[in-house]
Design a protein around this motif. Sequence first.
Motif, mmCIF file in Angstrom:
data_model
loop_
_atom_site.group_PDB
_atom_site.id
_atom_site.type_symbol
_atom_site.label_atom_id
_atom_site.label_comp_id
_atom_site.label_asym_id
_atom_site.label_seq_id
_atom_site.Cartn_x
_atom_site.Cartn_y
_atom_site.Cartn_z
ATOM 1 N N MET A 86 68.989 27.398 47.941
ATOM 2 C CA MET A 86 69.563 26.710 46.805
ATOM 3 C C MET A 86 68.512 26.572 45.705
ATOM 4 S SD MET A 86 71.283 23.000 46.882
ATOM 5 C CE MET A 86 72.342 22.529 45.591
ATOM 6 N N HIS A 87 68.860 26.946 44.507
ATOM 7 C CA HIS A 87 67.956 26.887 43.357
ATOM 8 C C HIS A 87 68.041 25.516 42.721
ATOM 9 C CE1 HIS A 87 66.720 27.504 39.147
ATOM 10 N NE2 HIS A 87 65.860 28.325 39.697
ATOM 11 N N GLU A 88 66.905 24.915 42.530
ATOM 12 C CA GLU A 88 66.860 23.591 41.930
ATOM 13 C C GLU A 88 66.427 23.716 40.480
ATOM 14 O OE1 GLU A 88 64.051 19.741 42.491
ATOM 15 O OE2 GLU A 88 64.784 20.723 44.300
ATOM 16 N N ASP A 89 67.220 23.177 39.564
ATOM 17 C CA ASP A 89 66.859 23.196 38.147
ATOM 18 C C ASP A 89 65.746 22.191 37.904
ATOM 19 O OD1 ASP A 89 68.644 25.112 37.288
ATOM 20 O OD2 ASP A 89 70.260 23.666 36.985
ATOM 21 N N ARG A 90 64.740 22.630 37.190
ATOM 22 C CA ARG A 90 63.649 21.738 36.829
ATOM 23 C C ARG A 90 63.816 21.384 35.361
ATOM 24 N NH1 ARG A 90 58.258 21.894 39.642
ATOM 25 N NH2 ARG A 90 58.069 20.524 37.878
ATOM 26 N N HIS A 91 64.023 20.125 35.098
ATOM 27 C CA HIS A 91 64.261 19.697 33.721
ATOM 28 C C HIS A 91 62.971 19.469 32.950
ATOM 29 C CE1 HIS A 91 68.536 19.432 34.389
ATOM 30 N NE2 HIS A 91 68.296 18.790 35.521
ATOM 31 N N ASP A 92 61.843 19.405 33.667
ATOM 32 C CA ASP A 92 60.588 19.169 32.975
ATOM 33 C C ASP A 92 59.915 20.466 32.537
ATOM 34 O OD1 ASP A 92 60.148 19.828 35.639
ATOM 35 O OD2 ASP A 92 58.278 18.691 35.762
ATOM 36 N N GLU A 93 60.425 21.609 32.958
ATOM 37 C CA GLU A 93 59.868 22.896 32.550
ATOM 38 C C GLU A 93 60.907 23.662 31.743
ATOM 39 O OE1 GLU A 93 58.274 25.353 35.626
ATOM 40 O OE2 GLU A 93 57.153 23.714 36.520
ATOM 41 N N PRO A 94 60.571 24.023 30.508
ATOM 42 C CA PRO A 94 61.529 24.800 29.727
ATOM 43 C C PRO A 94 61.694 26.194 30.319
ATOM 44 C CG PRO A 94 59.457 24.560 28.540
ATOM 45 C CD PRO A 94 59.346 23.749 29.796
ATOM 46 N N ALA A 95 62.853 26.765 30.119
ATOM 47 C CA ALA A 95 63.108 28.122 30.598
ATOM 48 C C ALA A 95 62.206 29.102 29.844
ATOM 49 C CB ALA A 95 64.574 28.483 30.393
ATOM 50 N N PHE A 96 61.800 30.154 30.527
ATOM 51 C CA PHE A 96 60.991 31.190 29.897
ATOM 52 C C PHE A 96 61.909 32.007 28.999
ATOM 53 C CE2 PHE A 96 59.171 35.553 30.083
ATOM 54 C CZ PHE A 96 58.000 35.292 29.392
ATOM 55 N N ASP A 97 61.724 31.883 27.706
ATOM 56 C CA ASP A 97 62.566 32.553 26.716
ATOM 57 C C ASP A 97 61.657 33.324 25.755
ATOM 58 O OD1 ASP A 97 64.241 33.341 24.648
ATOM 59 O OD2 ASP A 97 65.225 31.393 24.453
ATOM 60 N N PRO A 98 61.383 34.604 26.078
ATOM 61 C CA PRO A 98 60.455 35.387 25.242
ATOM 62 C C PRO A 98 60.825 35.428 23.766
ATOM 63 C CG PRO A 98 60.964 36.561 27.271
ATOM 64 C CD PRO A 98 61.879 35.372 27.215
ATOM 65 N N GLU A 99 62.115 35.506 23.451
ATOM 66 C CA GLU A 99 62.517 35.558 22.035
ATOM 67 C C GLU A 99 62.178 34.265 21.314
ATOM 68 O OE1 GLU A 99 66.606 36.784 21.730
ATOM 69 O OE2 GLU A 99 66.210 38.686 22.750
ATOM 70 N N ALA A 100 62.432 33.131 21.955
ATOM 71 C CA ALA A 100 62.113 31.833 21.342
ATOM 72 C C ALA A 100 60.601 31.669 21.212
ATOM 73 C CB ALA A 100 62.714 30.696 22.160
ATOM 74 N N ILE A 101 59.866 32.136 22.212
ATOM 75 C CA ILE A 101 58.406 32.046 22.168
ATOM 76 C C ILE A 101 57.863 32.900 21.024
ATOM 77 C CG2 ILE A 101 56.304 32.654 23.435
ATOM 78 C CD1 ILE A 101 57.974 31.842 26.007
ATOM 79 N N GLU A 102 58.365 34.129 20.906
ATOM 80 C CA GLU A 102 57.916 34.984 19.802
ATOM 81 C C GLU A 102 58.272 34.367 18.458
ATOM 82 O OE1 GLU A 102 58.398 39.407 17.830
ATOM 83 O OE2 GLU A 102 58.827 39.187 19.973
ATOM 84 N N ALA A 103 59.449 33.771 18.351
ATOM 85 C CA ALA A 103 59.847 33.122 17.097
ATOM 86 C C ALA A 103 58.882 31.982 16.753
ATOM 87 C CB ALA A 103 61.280 32.608 17.197
ATOM 88 N N GLY A 104 58.461 31.225 17.752
ATOM 89 C CA GLY A 104 57.499 30.150 17.529
ATOM 90 C C GLY A 104 56.152 30.674 17.073
#
Length: 189
Positions: free
Chosen positions: A1-19
């Motif tokens: 079972m996969h547990e969502d971690r709310h304290d770690e943002p999802a790895f989003d390369p497009e958002a990171i590049e935009a930043g």
Amino acid sequence: MHEDRHDEPAFDPEAIEAGVRRWLERAVIGLNLCPFAKAVYVKQQVRIVVSDASTERALLEQLGEELALLRDTPAEATDTTLLVHPLVLGDFLDYNDFLDDADALVEAMDLDGVLQVASFHPDYRFADTDADDPGNLTNRAPYPILHLLREDSVERAVAAYPQPDAIIERNISTMQDLGLEGFRKLLSD
């Protein structure tokens, strides 16, 4: 079972590049922190690589690949590379220690004097400064970044720039005027 971690943002390369692009456009170029950045950026000669490396070893391997790619690519196509690594070396002291490994890799690849690695980090801190010293903002970025530069490009840019030694002092003054809160606002959406 996969547990969502709310304290770690999802790895989003497009958002990171935009930043990273926002930081480049608003701070590095917008505040003229690097007077050489605008020319290569508008000519689309800046390669931005968002790494999914989660270990120092994986990042070092990717750094080697990016150094080789920059070495083998004409400057007209890619003059500089930003290797953004949001999943590893979030701690500045660990990041700072890793820079020795990066420099050793440059030497091992016989690229000393050809390519260099500059450093940017969200918690960047120059030696002998307080953590909240505004001068540290000159090397702060939204994510840890290894900036791969061609030494001949740096030398040409510095030679063509009047009073290159004044850049550091001007940048520190700019950041003192802006302050930490102003810097955060500058980079926000």
